[in-house]
Design an enzyme around this catalytic site. Structure first.
Site, PDB file in Angstrom:
ATOM      1  N   CYS A   1       5.272  13.136  53.335  1.00 49.75           N
ATOM      2  CA  CYS A   1       6.587  13.253  53.971  1.00 49.75           C
ATOM      3  C   CYS A   1       6.697  12.431  55.247  1.00 49.75           C
ATOM      4  CB  CYS A   1       6.894  14.717  54.271  1.00 49.75           C
ATOM      5  SG  CYS A   1       7.091  15.755  52.797  1.00 49.75           S
TER       6      CYS A   1
ATOM      7  N   CYS B   1       7.016  10.826  47.673  1.00 51.35           N
ATOM      8  CA  CYS B   1       7.470  12.165  47.285  1.00 51.35           C
ATOM      9  C   CYS B   1       6.773  12.578  45.987  1.00 51.35           C
ATOM     10  CB  CYS B   1       8.992  12.167  47.115  1.00 51.35           C
ATOM     11  SG  CYS B   1       9.716  13.820  47.063  1.00 51.35           S
TER      12      CYS B   1
ATOM     13  N   CYS C   1      16.381  15.677  53.902  1.00 49.48           N
ATOM     14  CA  CYS C   1      15.727  16.412  52.814  1.00 49.48           C
ATOM     15  C   CYS C   1      15.927  17.916  52.979  1.00 49.48           C
ATOM     16  CB  CYS C   1      14.245  16.072  52.776  1.00 49.48           C
ATOM     17  SG  CYS C   1      13.333  16.938  51.460  1.00 49.48           S
TER      18      CYS C   1
ATOM     19  N   ASP D   1      13.831   9.489  35.692  1.00 45.28           N
ATOM     20  CA  ASP D   1      12.492   9.793  35.204  1.00 45.28           C
ATOM     21  C   ASP D   1      11.941  10.976  36.002  1.00 45.28           C
ATOM     22  OD1 ASP D   1      11.810   8.746  37.678  1.00 45.28           O
ATOM     23  OD2 ASP D   1      10.350   7.315  36.897  1.00 45.28           O
TER      24      ASP D   1
ATOM     25  N   TYR E   1      16.550   7.479  28.828  1.00 46.83           N
ATOM     26  CA  TYR E   1      15.981   6.867  30.027  1.00 46.83           C
ATOM     27  C   TYR E   1      15.823   5.361  29.848  1.00 46.83           C
ATOM     28  CZ  TYR E   1      12.565   4.890  33.088  1.00 46.83           C
ATOM     29  OH  TYR E   1      11.936   4.034  33.957  1.00 46.83           O
TER      30      TYR E   1
ATOM     31  N   GLU F   1       9.231  -0.982  30.027  1.00 48.21           N
ATOM     32  CA  GLU F   1       9.590   0.427  29.897  1.00 48.21           C
ATOM     33  C   GLU F   1       8.862   1.073  28.707  1.00 48.21           C
ATOM     34  OE1 GLU F   1      10.944   2.144  32.063  1.00 48.21           O
ATOM     35  OE2 GLU F   1      11.788   0.590  33.349  1.00 48.21           O
TER      36      GLU F   1
ATOM     37  N   CYS G   1       8.463   9.183  54.754  1.00 47.97           N
ATOM     38  CA  CYS G   1       9.648   9.200  53.906  1.00 47.97           C
ATOM     39  C   CYS G   1      10.896   8.783  54.682  1.00 47.97           C
ATOM     40  CB  CYS G   1       9.859  10.590  53.322  1.00 47.97           C
ATOM     41  SG  CYS G   1      11.346  10.728  52.301  1.00 47.97           S
TER      42      CYS G   1
END
Length: 307
Positions: free
Chosen positions: A214, A206, A223, A151, A133, A50, A217
């Site tokens: 898309c 995305c 959505c 995030d 985060y 991270e 997805c």
């Protein structure tokens, strides 16, 4: 982030109920094989990833993360290393203050937590360089806990799928955490996988801009943005970060000289890396202020602890 409007609460509840069933099978099949996701990765390994991933692409982090964990498999191992070695190992990941903050966090973990990354949110937040985060990412991905991990990618997915907006707009920590929390499954392990799936969806399908993928997805039919005709984002534009000619570039070149030298270097070796003396001196001073460089005398400079 826009208000979901009439019926938005009902839509959020429906999405929260259906999204895990849509995303988790997709994630199991399509997730990228990232080394810190593999079985056996410790919470320390997650914390290192991270730190490294902040403002740095995955493909640059993966090989260095592997080398880093082989060299410093525990917080105490990193804490015992000279800062100069840490900065050299950081290489060209950029934003080298992250390396010193990670070193400081490792020292705190070794000295205050028995060499074990804490599994408590407040204790994580108290570590140097660990923010909202990163602390929750360690809980979710290091300890498989139910924690909202937010995030840029997650914020964009929520903006589109839940709120019907083209992008998320400026960060709003409290509201963003609440949005993510509302979508999490109840169980710890499932919630942790779901958080990873949300991040993956935003990173590979995305994506930002006008050409998200898309068609692939798994959440397409839930959505709100797609159902609304994919309206353009009209909020504040994000500033485009440039690199060439900036102080970041100059600082990087100065550090490259020091990292590549076996010991202290003369001022003349630093002067040749950038022709603008005013900018060069300003950047060298900022490196000194940040603790990334030490001045030994009038003409010699070194990485911290290298003298």
């Amino acid at each position: 982030m826009p208000n979901p409007g009439p019926g938005g609460g009902r839509h959020t509840c429906r999405v929260a109920a259906s999204l895990p069933d849509l995303l988790l099978p997709w994630f199991d099949e399509h997730a990228r094989d990232l080394p810190w996701r593999r079985p056996g990765t410790t919470p320390w390994g997650v914390l290192v990833s991270e730190f490294m991933l902040q403002q740095t692409p995955v493909n640059r982090v993966a090989p260095l993360w592997t080398e880093w964990l082989a060299r410093w498999p525990t917080p105490s191992a990193l804490a015992a290393a000279p800062q100069a070695d840490v900065l050299r190992a950081w290489g060209r990941l950029g934003y080298p203050r992250r390396a010193l903050r990670l070193h400081a966090a490792a020292t705190a973990i070794a000295e205050q937590h028995g060499d074990v990354v804490p599994a408590d949110l407040d204790a994580l937040l108290a570590l140097p360089g660990v923010g909202a985060y990163t602390a929750r990412a360690v809980l979710a991905f290091g300890y498989q806990r139910r924690a909202p991990v937010v995030d840029t990618n997650v914020r964009r997915v929520i903006a589109r799928v839940v709120h019907g907006a083209g992008d998320a707009g400026p960060a709003r920590t409290t509201a963003d955490l609440a949005d993510a929390e509302a979508l999490l499954p109840a169980g710890d392990a499932e919630a942790a996988r779901f958080s990873a799936a949300m991040m993956e969806l935003g990173a590979v399908l995305c994506i930002a801009g006008t050409t998200p993928r898309c068609g692939g997805c798994p959440a397409l039919h839930e959505c709100a943005w797609h159902a609304g005709g994919r309206p353009a984002y009209t909020g504040p534009a994000r500033p485009v970060q440039r690199y060439a000619g900036t102080d970041r570039q100059v600082r990087g070149r100065l550090l490259d000289v020091l990292r590549g030298a076996p010991g202290p270097v003369e001022r003349a070796a630093l002067d040749v890396v950038w022709s603008d003396a005013v900018q060069r001196d300003r950047c060298l001073l900022s490196l000194l202020d940040d603790g990334l460089v030490e001045q030994l005398d009038d003409v010699r400079f070194a990485l911290p602890g290298q003298a």
